[in-house]
Design an enzyme around this catalytic site. Structure first.
Site, PDB file in Angstrom:
ATOM      1  CB  CYS A 138      -0.810  -0.101   1.461  1.00 49.61           C
ATOM      2  SG  CYS A 138      -1.703   1.369   1.448  1.00 49.61           S
ATOM      3  CB  CYS A 141      -0.515   2.336   4.372  1.00 47.38           C
ATOM      4  SG  CYS A 141      -1.858   1.717   3.550  1.00 47.38           S
ATOM      5  CG  ASP A 142       3.356   1.544   4.398  1.00 48.28           C
ATOM      6  OD1 ASP A 142       2.909   1.325   5.328  1.00 48.28           O
ATOM      7  OD2 ASP A 142       3.521   0.206   3.926  1.00 48.28           O
TER       8      ASP A 142
END
Ligand code: NDP
Length: 311
Positions: A138, A141-142
């Site tokens: 993701c 997200c990261d």
């Protein structure tokens, strides 16, 4: 079917942010929810490291820790949390019949489906080894952790294209590795990717191995599927964006699914094609796929279940 052993006003299947938020709301509404955690207790967030985009955690928190706190909060209001996997459902009669692998059969007045979607992975041993240490599923997200660095993204669909352009804003360079010589993504997304100067397309290549050391990923070895030649791409992160699979096998003949097998919900609600059965989180959302949106729809599902029971 085994003998009916218990009954529940609200049974929740799945324990990601959607399932646990539904449990918190359902428990506070006195529905005494019962939650089956499923294959991956805590859901997808348990395979990430830092979560920095969930409001309320100014210093960030690890995914597993956050999900433990979701669980504690759900239990604090009386949710019964069970480890176990639901293996079959029958929504053709009321109460609904739910069977789990712990041998229990439950008659449920309402069911909330929160089984999520699983990211597809490439399947290499080294990918598993560096999961959460540079390998991610993701970018939203990261991606932030790779500011100013070089990263690799694998895939040629809309997700990969969208994530590549997102990463390109944060990272120095993005290698986009695709197994063919043409992207599957929509023309508009293709145009965006191909016109972003710091995205380098690595056509006709497939990852062979994730390279790394004790600190995490240092690169990705890719192989040209046409010539067989290998090449090492230096990068601190590998983002795998080759699609998701909603966990809906057991619901296939029970509620309406879309062409990609996600549960269809009535727009603006979590109501499925069966009254009294609700769906929240990634199992009904292939667009946003965020913990916060899953939690939001979990809240909606519990409120809708409460209203359904009261009506
Ligand atoms: P897709 O299935 O569309 O694409 C998956 C990509 O990964 C393909 O390019 C495929 O290659 C590649 N791939 C699959 N398996 C492997 C493998 N084992 N090794 C290497 N590469 C692999 O998934 P997406 O998640 O991109 O999209 C899912 C759906 O969601 C699509 O309908 C998409 O249009 C939609 N979507 C829409 C968005 C939007 O409108 N903003 C944003 C994101 C998704 P190949 O092409 O060779 O098959």
């Amino acid at each position: 079917m085994s003998e009916l052993t218990e009954s529940a006003r609200c049974l929740i299947i799945g324990s990601g942010p959607g399932g646990y938020t539904a449990a918190i709301y359902a428990a506070r509404a006195d529905l005494k929810p019962l939650i089956y955690q499923g294959m991956q207790p805590g859901g997808q967030l348990t395979i990430t490291t830092e979560v920095d985009n969930f409001p309320g955690y100014p210093k960030g928190i690890t995914g597993p820790e956050m999900m433990e706190q979701f669980k504690e909060q759900a239990e604090r209001f009386g949710t019964q949390v069970r480890s176990g996997v639901v293996t079959a459902v029958d929504f053709s009669k009321r109460p609904f019949i739910v069977t789990a692998d712990d041998g229990k059969t439950i008659a449920a007045e309402t069911v909330i489906i929160a089984t999520g979607a699983s990211a597809k992975w490439l399947g290499m041993e080294s990918e598993k080894k560096f999961m959460g240490m540079g390998v991610s599923g993701c970018a939203t997200c990261d991606g932030f952790f790779y500011r100013g660095q070089d990263v690799v993204i694998v895939g040629g669909g809309d997700t990969a294209a969208e994530e590549a352009t997102y990463l390109a804003k944060l990272c120095k360079k993005v290698y986009m590795v695709h197994r063919r010589g043409e992207l599957r993504a929509s023309k508009a997304m293709q145009h965006k990717v191909l016109n972003t100067p710091n995205i380098e397309m690595v056509w006709n290549n497939a990852p062979e191995e994730v390279l790394g050391d004790d600190n995490g990923v240092t690169g990705v070895r890719v192989r040209n599927v046409k010539t067989g030649e290998s090449r090492d791409l230096q990068a601190m992160g590998l983002f795998v964006a080759i699609g998701h699979k909603p966990n809906t096998e057991i619901f296939a003949s029970q509620v309406d699914l879309d062409e990609m097998n996600y549960v269809i919900t009535k727009p603006g609600t979590t109501q499925t094609s069966v009254e009294g059965v609700f769906a929240c989180g990634d199992v009904q959302d292939h667009h946003y796929r965020q913990a916060i949106t899953a939690a939001g729809t979990g809240c909606m599902a519990a409120i809708e279940a409460e209203r359904y029971l009261g009506s």
